[in-house]
Each structure stands twice: as structure tokens, then as C-alpha cells.
Design a protein around this motif. Structure first.
Motif, PDB file in Angstrom:
ATOM      1  N   ILE A  25       0.834  -1.207   0.000  1.00 46.60           N
ATOM      2  CA  ILE A  25       0.000   0.000   0.000  1.00 46.60           C
ATOM      3  C   ILE A  25       0.866   1.253   0.000  1.00 46.60           C
ATOM      4  O   ILE A  25       0.597   2.222  -0.718  1.00 46.60           O
ATOM      5  CB  ILE A  25      -0.943  -0.007   1.216  1.00 46.60           C
ATOM      6  N   ALA A  26       1.944   1.242   0.801  1.00 49.71           N
ATOM      7  CA  ALA A  26       2.830   2.408   0.870  1.00 49.71           C
ATOM      8  C   ALA A  26       3.498   2.667  -0.471  1.00 49.71           C
ATOM      9  O   ALA A  26       3.651   3.828  -0.879  1.00 49.71           O
ATOM     10  CB  ALA A  26       3.886   2.188   1.951  1.00 49.71           C
ATOM     11  N   CYS A  27       3.865   1.600  -1.187  1.00 51.24           N
ATOM     12  CA  CYS A  27       4.562   1.778  -2.464  1.00 51.24           C
ATOM     13  C   CYS A  27       3.643   2.300  -3.561  1.00 51.24           C
ATOM     14  O   CYS A  27       4.119   2.875  -4.541  1.00 51.24           O
ATOM     15  CB  CYS A  27       5.228   0.475  -2.891  1.00 51.24           C
ATOM     16  N   VAL A  28       2.347   2.099  -3.422  1.00 51.28           N
ATOM     17  CA  VAL A  28       1.405   2.738  -4.340  1.00 51.28           C
ATOM     18  C   VAL A  28       1.521   4.255  -4.201  1.00 51.28           C
ATOM     19  O   VAL A  28       1.485   5.001  -5.183  1.00 51.28           O
ATOM     20  CB  VAL A  28      -0.041   2.269  -4.057  1.00 51.28           C
ATOM     21  N   ALA A  29       1.698   4.717  -2.969  1.00 50.53           N
ATOM     22  CA  ALA A  29       1.861   6.152  -2.728  1.00 50.53           C
ATOM     23  C   ALA A  29       3.234   6.648  -3.178  1.00 50.53           C
ATOM     24  O   ALA A  29       3.370   7.783  -3.654  1.00 50.53           O
ATOM     25  CB  ALA A  29       1.654   6.448  -1.244  1.00 50.53           C
ATOM     26  N   PHE A  30       4.267   5.801  -3.041  1.00 54.53           N
ATOM     27  CA  PHE A  30       5.605   6.195  -3.467  1.00 54.53           C
ATOM     28  C   PHE A  30       5.672   6.421  -4.976  1.00 54.53           C
ATOM     29  O   PHE A  30       6.467   7.232  -5.455  1.00 54.53           O
ATOM     30  CB  PHE A  30       6.626   5.122  -3.079  1.00 54.53           C
ATOM     31  N   ASP A  31       4.851   5.699  -5.733  1.00 54.90           N
ATOM     32  CA  ASP A  31       4.842   5.841  -7.192  1.00 54.90           C
ATOM     33  C   ASP A  31       4.000   7.055  -7.567  1.00 54.90           C
ATOM     34  O   ASP A  31       2.787   6.981  -7.743  1.00 54.90           O
ATOM     35  CB  ASP A  31       4.278   4.573  -7.840  1.00 54.90           C
ATOM     36  N   ARG A  32       4.638   8.189  -7.719  1.00 54.06           N
ATOM     37  CA  ARG A  32       3.914   9.441  -8.005  1.00 54.06           C
ATOM     38  C   ARG A  32       3.328   9.470  -9.413  1.00 54.06           C
ATOM     39  O   ARG A  32       2.489  10.311  -9.732  1.00 54.06           O
ATOM     40  CB  ARG A  32       4.839  10.642  -7.819  1.00 54.06           C
ATOM     41  N   THR A  33       3.763   8.517 -10.272  1.00 53.72           N
ATOM     42  CA  THR A  33       3.235   8.500 -11.639  1.00 53.72           C
ATOM     43  C   THR A  33       1.869   7.834 -11.718  1.00 53.72           C
ATOM     44  O   THR A  33       1.178   7.946 -12.735  1.00 53.72           O
ATOM     45  CB  THR A  33       4.199   7.755 -12.584  1.00 53.72           C
ATOM     46  N   GLY A  34       1.491   7.075 -10.688  1.00 53.47           N
ATOM     47  CA  GLY A  34       0.185   6.422 -10.665  1.00 53.47           C
ATOM     48  C   GLY A  34       0.125   5.092 -11.391  1.00 53.47           C
ATOM     49  O   GLY A  34      -0.968   4.549 -11.602  1.00 53.47           O
ATOM     50  N   THR A  35       1.281   4.522 -11.762  1.00 53.11           N
ATOM     51  CA  THR A  35       1.254   3.254 -12.512  1.00 53.11           C
ATOM     52  C   THR A  35       1.098   2.033 -11.603  1.00 53.11           C
ATOM     53  O   THR A  35       0.597   1.001 -12.031  1.00 53.11           O
ATOM     54  CB  THR A  35       2.535   3.084 -13.355  1.00 53.11           C
ATOM     55  N   THR A  36       1.548   2.139 -10.354  1.00 49.95           N
ATOM     56  CA  THR A  36       1.406   1.036  -9.398  1.00 49.95           C
ATOM     57  C   THR A  36       0.058   1.148  -8.721  1.00 49.95           C
ATOM     58  O   THR A  36      -0.270   2.188  -8.151  1.00 49.95           O
ATOM     59  CB  THR A  36       2.537   1.075  -8.349  1.00 49.95           C
TER      60      THR A  36
END
Length: 443
Positions: A398-409
Motif C-alpha cells: 500500500i505504501a509503495c502505491v503512494a511512493f509511485d507518483r506516476t500512478g502506474t502502481t
């Protein structure tokens, strides 16, 4: 008897479900409640406590937390950042190899968490879809516990398979190369996944809306010299791990003792790991001059203790239940296991999905596998199956979805249809298949 069995089984699954919602301590205390019901209400005899597993975990997290207090984990992160920025185009392979190395080295996924934002940003700067390296890096770091000589899960395997004459070196000889092959399979599964970054609709929308801006590249290298004490701490920790592997390989060098019955017994591997880890922590504390007030403040120690409680409660509860019905399970499952022993891997995977803990899965089900007569080499082949906790997204995913600022994850609308499924299945399937062939050579 049938009604009582079903009721007790319902209690077991209810406690696992309740504990699974909270994780860690929640698993432990829910297991404790289950123990009270099984013992005080149904009169079951408590199983032996998972003492060896718990003490190994305590020794390992103590050592890693002292290393963190000395600054050794921060130094690992800095080294990883430099490596990723030097070869950004290879980040789909380098990212997971680095994060899994951290887990293998330290026995916990904690330190890898600091690298995920770096992976996301380096990929975006290189115009590579961040979902590719980020998803497989998270999965590799999580499943790498099965290939780590320092992890709680491997500690459990060592303790459980010791009675079968199988040691740490044999486990790692099969699982470590199989895991690395599995990582490569996972990387290949996402290498061309999805549209290229600049063609992704969500990324384009964020750029147009001003929600995404590329970071300014800082060309200045960090000139600050690393404290020699930090390097010393990392070196001592590495030597501690090598010492365990050395004595695990050359067991004839370990002390031997004569028991009261005249039988000769050597120092056990669980005791060896406990001693070396505590000694390593002490040497780091002395030679890296770790301040006394920092020793108990490391976040690794806190997270490790939470894991200990989880393993302790769940393993004790399930061990009590399986021990009470051992003849029933042996009679009903022995024929299936004899014909199709690898089906036990499905049970391991499904159980780990529910309790979100490879270590707790090992402690709860591997003794059952031994009692059912499954050969230790097959249990080692199936060891990666204890890592099914990625199915339902956890904190790292869940945290890595936020880390991906491009929105691809992404986490899908149905929760389990997320970016981590494909690399997760690819890694476990690749590791198990590889382990099967490697075990033919090792055993």
C-alpha cells in the motif's frame, strides 16, 4: 467427536481471522485466546512451546537492532541508492536484487522499505514505468526471508528439520539459488508490463493537471565521509553471518557432548545461531561504540518483537490442535501426501495468505509436514510457498502505491487484483520449480 472437531477447527480459523486483521501482536494474542478455549474449555493438552524458534528470532533481531543503532542499516541504504542511480535502465533487475539482498543479509524487510521511494523516482527519471521495478522489488524483499539465514522463517525451518538431520547449509543450498532464479522469473514477468510511462493515460493526466513534476537531478555527489565505526559495525555483522554459515557447513568442528545415556550429541544449530548473533551484537556494541541509550530505541527491535509475539501465539495454538488430532491427520492425509506430497505446498500458501506471516506458517504447518512423513527435501522445496501473504496487500504494498507518483502502481477495485500479483506468483512458482531440480543435486 465430529461436532467437537468441527467446533474446534472453527475456533482455530476464527482466531486466525481475528488476528490476521491486526497482524503481529494481534496474531499472538488471538492465538492466546484460542489456547485458553482449547485447553480450559475442551481440555486439550498444551503442545510444547516453540522455544527454539522464539529465541532464535530474539537473538537475530537484537543483533540487527544493534547494527541499526550503530548506523549500519543507513549505510546499506546509501550504497543501494548509489548503485541504482548508476544503472537506471537496469532498474527492473537491480531494484529487486538490491532489496532482496537487504532482506537476506538482515533477515527482515524493514531496511528495504527505505529504498522503495528511490526505486520509484529513479525509474520515473529514466522514463521507465515505475510499476515494473517497484512491484517486483517489494515482492522480492518480502519473499527473500526464505533465503535468509537470519530470518525468523528460516530459524523455524532449522529448528523443525534438525530432528531429520537437515541443517541450515542444506536448506540454503537449495533455497537461495532457487530464490534468485525465482527473482529473475519475476523480473521477466514485468519487464514489458503495461504501457511505457509516457504513454500511460494516468501519468499523462497527472502531468497535465500539474500533479506530477520530475525531480531536479542533483549532480553533486555526497562528499561526507562515512564514519569508520559504521563501516566497522557492518563488517562485524557480515563476519557474524559468515561464522554461522561456516560452522553450519563444517559441523564436525562444533563441540560434542556425552549425554547421561552415553550418546554423543553435538551443539545444535539453533543454539549456534543464538550464541553467534548475541556475540555479534556485543562486538558491534563495543567496537562501534554504540551509545547505551540507543540500544533499545531501534525500530527493528520493536517490529521484531511484534513478530515474536505473533509466532508465539499462533504456533502454540495450532501446535496444540494438530498434536491433539495427530492420529486423525496422519490417517486421513498420509495416503494423499504419499501419492501427492507437493500438494502440501498449497496448504502452506493458503495458510500464509490468512495469517500474513511466513514465520508463523512455518511454525504452524511444517511440524505437521514432518509428522505426515513428508521427506525433508520436499519440505525445503515447498518452503517458498509460505510467502503467500502478498495476495492481500499489506503495509509495504500500500505504501509503495503512494511512493509511485506516476500512478502506474495500483491496488485494484477488488483489492486482490493489484500490481504485485503477477511478480509474486512468478517468483514463487519459479523458486519452487528450481528448488525441485536443485534438491536432486543437494540430497
Amino acid at each position: 467427536m465430529d461436532i467437537i472437531f468441527i467446533l474446534q477447527l472453527f475456533i482455530i480459523f476464527s482466531m486466525i481471522a481475528i488476528g490476521g486483521r491486526y497482524g503481529g501482536i494481534g496474531l499472538g494474542v488471538a492465538g492466546g485466546l484460542g489456547m485458553c478455549i482449547l485447553v480450559l474449555v475442551f481440555g486439550m493438552q498444551p503442545a510444547s512451546l516453540p522455544v527454539s524458534v522464539v529465541f532464535i528470532i530474539l537473538a537475530v533481531i537484537t543483533c540487527v537492532s544493534v547494527l541499526q543503532s550503530a548506523g549500519g542499516l543507513d549505510l546499506l541504504v546509501k550504497i543501494a541508492e548509489k548503485a541504482l542511480k548508476k544503472k537506471p535502465q537496469a532498474i527492473v533487475f537491480m531494484g529487486p536484487l538490491i532489496t532482496s539482498t537487504f532482506t537476506i543479509f538482515c533477515g527482515t524487510t524493514y531496511v528495504a522499505f527505505s529504498v522503495y521511494p528511490v526505486i520509484a523516482e529513479v525509474a520515473a527519471q529514466a522514463k521507465i514505468r515505475p510499476e515494473r521495478p517497484l512491484s517486483v522489488s517489494v515482492i522480492a524483499a518480502g519473499i527473500a526471508v526464505v533465503a535468509s539465514p537470519m530470518s525468523a522463517a528460516t530459524a523455524g525451518m532449522v529448528a523443525i528439520l534438525a530432528i531429520s538431520g537437515v541443517g541450515l547449509v542444506q536448506i540454503l543450498a537449495v533455497v537461495m539459488p532457487a530464490f534468485l532464479i525465482g527473482v529473475i522469473c519475476a523480473c521477466l514477468s514485468v519487464f514489458k508490463r503495461g504501457k511505457e510511462l509516457e504513454q500511460d493515460e494516468e501519468f499523462q493526466r497527472r502531468v497535465r493537471a500539474g500533479e506530477y513534476q520530475f525531480l531536479t537531478q542533483d549532480k553533486q555527489e555526497d562528499k561526507q565521509e562515512t564514519d569508520p565505526k559504521v563501516k566497522r559495525a557492518l563488517l562485524i555483522f557480515a563476519l557474524g553471518i559468515l561464522t554461522i554459515i561456516f560452522f553450519g557447513t563444517f559441523t564436525n568442528l562444533l563441540p560434542h557432548y556425552e549425554l547421561a545415556n552415553g550418546k554423543i550429541e553435538r551443539l545444535s544449530t539453533p543454539n549456534l545461531i543464538q550464541m553467534i548473533m548475541l556475540a555479534t551484537a556485543c562486538l558491534i556494541m563495543l567496537f562501534a561504540k554504540v551509545p547505551a541509550n540507543k540500544l533499545g530505541e531501534a525500530s527493528v527491535f520493536k517490529s521484531g518483537l511484534i513478530g515474536v509475539v505473533g509466532v508465539f501465539g499462533i504456533a502454540w495454538m495450532t501446535g496444540t490442535f494438530f498434536e491433539a488430532y495427530k492420529p486423525l491427520f496422519s490417517d486421513s492425509l498420509s495416503h494423499i501426501v504419499e501419492d501427492y506430497p507437493y500438494l502440501f505446498g498449497v496448504a502452506l500458501f493458503a495458510f500464509s495468505m490468512v495469517i500474513f506471516s511466513p514465520a508463523a506458517t512455518v511454525a504452524a504447518l511444517m511440524p505437521l509436514g514432518v509428522s505426515l512423513g513428508i521427506p525433508p527435501q520436499i519440505l525445503i522445496v515447498l518452503y517458498p510457498c509460505v510467502s503467500g501473504d502478498f495476495i492481500v496487500p499489506g503495509a509495504n504494498q500500500i505504501a509503495c502505491v503512494a511512493f509511485d507518483r506516476t500512478g502506474t502502481t495500483k491496488i485494484g477495485k477488488f483489492v486482490i487484483n493489484h500490481s504485485y500479483l503477477r511478480p509474486g506468483f512468478a517468483l514463487i512458482i519459479g523458486a519452487v520449480v528450481s528448488a525441485y531440480f536443485i534438491s536432486q543435486i543437494v540430497f
